[in-house]
Write a protein that holds these residues in place. Structure first.
Motif, short mmCIF file in Angstrom:
data_model
loop_
_atom_site.label_atom_id
_atom_site.label_comp_id
_atom_site.label_asym_id
_atom_site.label_seq_id
_atom_site.Cartn_x
_atom_site.Cartn_y
_atom_site.Cartn_z
N TRP B 213 63.44 24.62 0.22
CA TRP B 213 62.61 23.69 0.98
C TRP B 213 63.45 22.97 2.03
CZ3 TRP B 213 58.39 22.24 3.08
CH2 TRP B 213 58.27 20.96 3.59
N ALA B 214 63.02 23.05 3.27
CA ALA B 214 63.62 22.27 4.34
C ALA B 214 62.49 21.75 5.20
CB ALA B 214 64.55 23.15 5.17
N GLU B 215 62.54 20.47 5.55
CA GLU B 215 61.47 19.89 6.36
C GLU B 215 61.37 20.66 7.68
OE1 GLU B 215 61.72 15.60 6.69
OE2 GLU B 215 60.17 15.66 8.22
N GLY B 216 60.14 20.92 8.10
CA GLY B 216 59.94 21.63 9.36
C GLY B 216 60.13 23.13 9.25
N MET B 217 60.14 23.66 8.01
CA MET B 217 60.41 25.09 7.85
C MET B 217 59.25 25.98 8.31
SD MET B 217 60.09 25.68 3.73
CE MET B 217 60.45 27.40 3.94
N ILE B 218 58.06 25.42 8.42
CA ILE B 218 56.93 26.25 8.88
C ILE B 218 57.09 26.58 10.36
CG2 ILE B 218 54.39 26.32 9.11
CD1 ILE B 218 55.47 26.58 6.24
N ALA B 219 57.77 25.70 11.09
CA ALA B 219 58.24 25.98 12.45
C ALA B 219 57.20 26.62 13.36
CB ALA B 219 59.49 26.85 12.39
N GLY B 220 56.00 26.04 13.40
CA GLY B 220 55.01 26.53 14.35
C GLY B 220 54.19 27.73 13.90
N ARG B 221 54.42 28.21 12.67
CA ARG B 221 53.66 29.38 12.21
C ARG B 221 52.17 29.08 12.13
NH1 ARG B 221 58.44 30.10 9.76
NH2 ARG B 221 59.39 32.15 9.96
N GLY B 222 51.84 27.83 11.79
CA GLY B 222 50.43 27.45 11.71
C GLY B 222 49.73 27.59 13.05
N TRP B 223 50.47 27.31 14.10
CA TRP B 223 49.87 27.43 15.43
C TRP B 223 49.78 28.88 15.84
CZ3 TRP B 223 47.45 23.55 17.68
CH2 TRP B 223 47.71 22.26 17.19
N VAL B 270 62.79 31.87 20.50
CA VAL B 270 61.64 31.57 21.35
C VAL B 270 60.72 32.78 21.49
CG1 VAL B 270 62.85 29.84 22.71
CG2 VAL B 270 62.71 32.17 23.57
N LEU B 271 61.19 33.95 21.10
CA LEU B 271 60.43 35.17 21.33
C LEU B 271 58.98 35.09 20.83
CD1 LEU B 271 60.97 37.91 22.68
CD2 LEU B 271 61.30 38.84 20.39
N PRO B 272 58.75 34.69 19.55
CA PRO B 272 57.36 34.66 19.08
C PRO B 272 56.48 33.74 19.93
CG PRO B 272 58.87 34.28 17.26
CD PRO B 272 59.69 34.28 18.50
N TYR B 273 57.05 32.61 20.36
CA TYR B 273 56.25 31.67 21.15
C TYR B 273 55.92 32.24 22.52
CZ TYR B 273 58.39 28.83 17.52
OH TYR B 273 58.84 28.36 16.32
N VAL B 274 56.94 32.85 23.15
CA VAL B 274 56.73 33.41 24.48
C VAL B 274 55.72 34.55 24.40
CG1 VAL B 274 57.83 34.62 26.38
CG2 VAL B 274 59.00 32.72 25.30
N VAL B 275 55.88 35.40 23.39
CA VAL B 275 54.94 36.52 23.23
C VAL B 275 53.52 35.99 23.00
CG1 VAL B 275 54.32 38.49 21.79
CG2 VAL B 275 56.70 38.13 22.45
N THR B 276 53.41 34.92 22.19
CA THR B 276 52.08 34.33 21.94
C THR B 276 51.45 33.88 23.25
OG1 THR B 276 52.91 33.49 19.85
CG2 THR B 276 50.82 32.62 20.60
N ILE B 277 52.24 33.21 24.09
CA ILE B 277 51.71 32.71 25.36
C ILE B 277 51.22 33.88 26.22
CG2 ILE B 277 52.31 31.57 27.52
CD1 ILE B 277 54.31 29.86 25.88
N ILE B 278 52.05 34.93 26.30
CA ILE B 278 51.68 36.08 27.14
C ILE B 278 50.42 36.75 26.59
CG2 ILE B 278 52.42 38.35 27.96
CD1 ILE B 278 55.32 37.18 27.89
N MET B 279 50.40 36.94 25.26
CA MET B 279 49.25 37.58 24.62
C MET B 279 47.97 36.79 24.89
SD MET B 279 50.02 40.18 22.52
CE MET B 279 51.36 40.88 21.58
N LEU B 280 48.08 35.45 24.73
CA LEU B 280 46.90 34.60 24.95
C LEU B 280 46.36 34.79 26.36
CD1 LEU B 280 47.79 31.21 23.25
CD2 LEU B 280 45.83 32.66 22.75
N ALA B 281 47.28 34.81 27.32
CA ALA B 281 46.86 34.95 28.72
C ALA B 281 46.20 36.31 28.93
CB ALA B 281 48.06 34.77 29.63
#
Lengths: 364, 305
Positions: B213-223, B270-281
């Motif tokens: 357990w580490a605080e913040g471990m979900i790290a944006g997966r919910g989004w 940053v890859l998952p976040y960048v890919v998410t942004i591109i995919m969304l667009a």
């Protein structure tokens, strides 16, 4: 048998939004009491530590004003978008990019005593925040990509960018490899506003922004058009109000404000760029905007309250040993209860007695 | 072959948390309720699951506790949006923040601790098959349950009366209400299911995938989960495909370290976040396509009395 009915309020008083906010604070205190009991702290003592203790000393008041500055700036910007139903939830990322942009100037012009450096950094920070929010605006306006998700993802990217920069290109070469930039020169820092505290001139920027927001919201046609777009999108389209323009404006204004808040942190209490530059001001700003009823004046009070919760959380940690996770829970409760209570703005719950029911029933 | 085994088995494990949360969110969204608080519910589930496993030593207890807490938190969202007519976006953000605060409070004294980790399910001879066995049959039970959940979600949503009711409510709650369907109750059920699944997904992260357990471990997966429903245009197999795609992406970070390539770790993060942004667009660009597939009442305030 008497019955509970929900009916819409025919009239709304000016005081209703204030009553709702106060009720939300009251309920949060009740919820907080339960929380303190779980931690084995007498509830009144806990609430005293969070809500009253910081106000007892000039140090506490100073810290509240210090934390109020970024919250105020961010929330005033966000509220403009929220009214138009444009949800920028990435103020945290825009704050970070603003801080990075300002730091780039502070490093570049290291050693200067020019009074122009700080204004240049403020502008750079604002531009940085605008660029970051502008990406979301572009994607929403041109590609219909959901701005909530994009602004959040951009925050994660900004955070990694910050980690990369403080560990490499922006690291202080003589800083023993600590992930932080050089300490800013005096010319790159906000002057202290109140002697003996850490309150700096960035609070002044927040108050000026609030004044501009009051004028913008209550006097400008642009703001009116944006609000119509939020309340009745179909009507706005029919009237020819551009939704793309609203998207750009909302995101650029809120991004710029968050960027400036970032400058306020690195050029204020921190005096340098480091990995940890904001205790979630960008997210707390969302709560402040909603809690303030999306009204510029309400936001001023809400930002003071939220700053109090931040400082009070620290106080509770020090004096009672309550983990500062309570700050987050208090923030979440404030917003949750506010949303529940604001139902009372438009509706009221009434007990109807049986004979009244008979009277109100339509004659058949 | 080793590389392939690594990619397939790693992707299955990495995607499991996303699958649980995404199937839950998909059901909630199909009924017309957008839940932006998934991140908070996953975090709470992760903390609760970790603490419960630490205390009881039982994974069943851990996952049940995480599911119950995730469900309770999501029901706050259900009450706010369905009874108090709160804006779904604002309410989702509120419980997201609440959930992150709760997770931090629950996990405070467990910060940095570890648990044993969920053991692999012994499938006997299947696990011993070379390559195929290593890829698919040396996983823990939650990986298989997540795959079962994909099929169950698909089956219920598209082949059963309950699924039809959920979809009808998501398309037009007013008409469904007029037909006598219990709109609030069914929506609350869908939201609660979503919360429970998010809780389990979070608990999988903290007790099985990286058993600490580490605080913040979900790290944006919910989004990312919320983005996956858009990416998959609210169609079960596509959403599942998206989850596996993102799961495989998180392997890249590990691979880079393993191969010793000189790329800043942040660039990989940053890859998952960048890919998410591109995919969304890319996906959202076609407005007609989105309108055709998204539940018509998604995000709208419920207007029935």
């Amino acid at each position: 048998m008497s019955r509970l009915v929900i009916e819409s309020r025919p009239e709304r008083t000016v005081w209703a939004p204030i009553q709702v906010s106060l009720l939300a604070v009251l309920l949060t205190c009740l919820g907080g009491s339960v929380l303190f009991m779980i931690y084995g702290v007498p509830p009144l003592k806990g609430l005293d530590a969070i809500f009253i203790d910081p106000l007892r000393t000039s140090y506490g008041v100073g810290e509240i004003l210090l934390k109020m500055a970024p919250l105020l700036l961010i929330a005033q910007g966000l509220a403009i978008g929220f009214r138009a139903q444009i949800w920028n939830i990435g103020a945290e990322g825009q704050l970070i990019v603003g801080a990075i942009a300002a730091t780039a100037l502070a490093i570049q012009f290291q050693g200067t005593t020019s009074p122009l450096l700080l204004p240049a950094m403020i502008i750079a920070g604002m531009m940085g925040g605008m660029v970051w929010a502008g990406i979301a605006a572009l994607l929403r306006a041109q590609f219909n990509a959901n701005e909530i998700l994009v602004t959040f993802m951009l925050t994660s990217v900004a955070l990694q960018l910050l980690y990369y920069l403080v560990a490499g290109p922006m690291r202080d070469p003589s800083g023993f490899n600590f992930p932080q930039s050089i300490r800013f020169d005096a010319a790159a820092k906000f002057p202290i506003l109140i002697e003996g505290t850490r309150v700096n001139a960035s609070l002044f920027i927040g108050l000026v922004a609030s004044l501009i927001a009051v004028i913008f919201v209550q006097r400008s046609l642009v703001s009116y058009k944006m609000s119509v777009g939020g309340i009745a999108p179909a009507a706005a389209t029919y009237a020819g109000y551009s939704s793309k323009k609203a998207i750009w404006l909302a995101l650029l204004i809120s991004g710029g404000a968050a960027g400036m808040a970032g400058v306020g942190e690195v050029s204020g209490p921190l005096g340098m760029l480091q990995r940890n530059i904001s205790p979630g001001y960008g997210y707390a700003g969302i709560i402040v905007a909603v809690l303030g009823g999306l009204h510029p004046i309400g936001i001023i009070f809400a930002s003071a309250l939220m700053a109090l919760v931040y400082v009070g959380g620290d106080f509770a940690l020090l004096s009672l040993g309550v983990p500062n996770a309570v700050t987050g829970i208090f923030q979440g409760m404030l917003l949750t209860f506010y949303l529940a209570c604001s139902f009372l703005l438009t509706s009221r719950i009434r007990w109807i007695k049986p004979d009244a029911l008979k009277q109100e029933a339509p004659a058949d | 072959m080793d590389v392939l085994v690594f990619i397939v088995s790693g992707t299955l494990a990495a995607a499991t948390a996303l699958i649980f949360a995404a199937m839950g969110e998909l059901v909630a969204e199909k009924s017309g309720v957008l839940n932006l608080g998934i991140e908070g519910m996953m975090a709470t589930g992760a903390a609760m699951g970790f603490v419960a496993v630490s205390l009881s030593g039982s994974y069943t207890v851990g996952f049940v506790a995480a599911a119950v807490l995730g469900c309770l938190l999501s029901l706050v969202h259900a009450v706010l949006t369905l009874v108090f007519r709160a804006d779904q976006t604002a309410s989702g953000l509120a419980i997201g923040i609440l959930g992150l605060g709760l997770s931090s409070a629950i996990g405070k004294s467990y910060e940095g601790r570890t648990v044993a980790g969920l053991p692999e399910l012994n499938l006997g001879p299947l696990s011993d098959i070379p390559v195929i066995g290593e890829m698919f049959f040396q996983q823990d039970i939650m990986v298989y349950l997540s795959i079962a959940l994909i099929f169950a979600t698909w089956y219920v949503l598209t082949r059963t009366k309950l699924g039809l009711v959920i979809r009808a409510i998501g398309e037009s709650p007013e008409n469904a209400h007029a037909l006598g369907l219990k709109v609030r109750l069914i929506r609350a059920g869908c939201v609660g299911f979503g919360g429970a699944m998010a809780g389990i997904g979070g608990a999988y992260m903290s007790t099985a995938y990286t058993p600490l357990w580490a605080e913040g471990m979900i790290a944006g997966r919910g989004w990312i989960v919320v983005a996956l429903t858009v990416f998959g245009t609210w169609i079960v197999p596509r959403v599942a495909f998206g989850a596996y795609l993102f799961g495989s992406m998180s392997l890249l970070e590990l691979s880079i370290q393993a191969f010793g390539w000189n790329i800043p770790s942040q660039a990989m993060s940053v890859l998952p976040y960048v890919v998410t942004i591109i995919m969304l667009a890319v996906i959202s660009r076609n407005l007609a396509f989105i309108r055709l597939n998204s539940p018509a009442s998604l995000g709208a305030v419920l207007k029935i009395s």
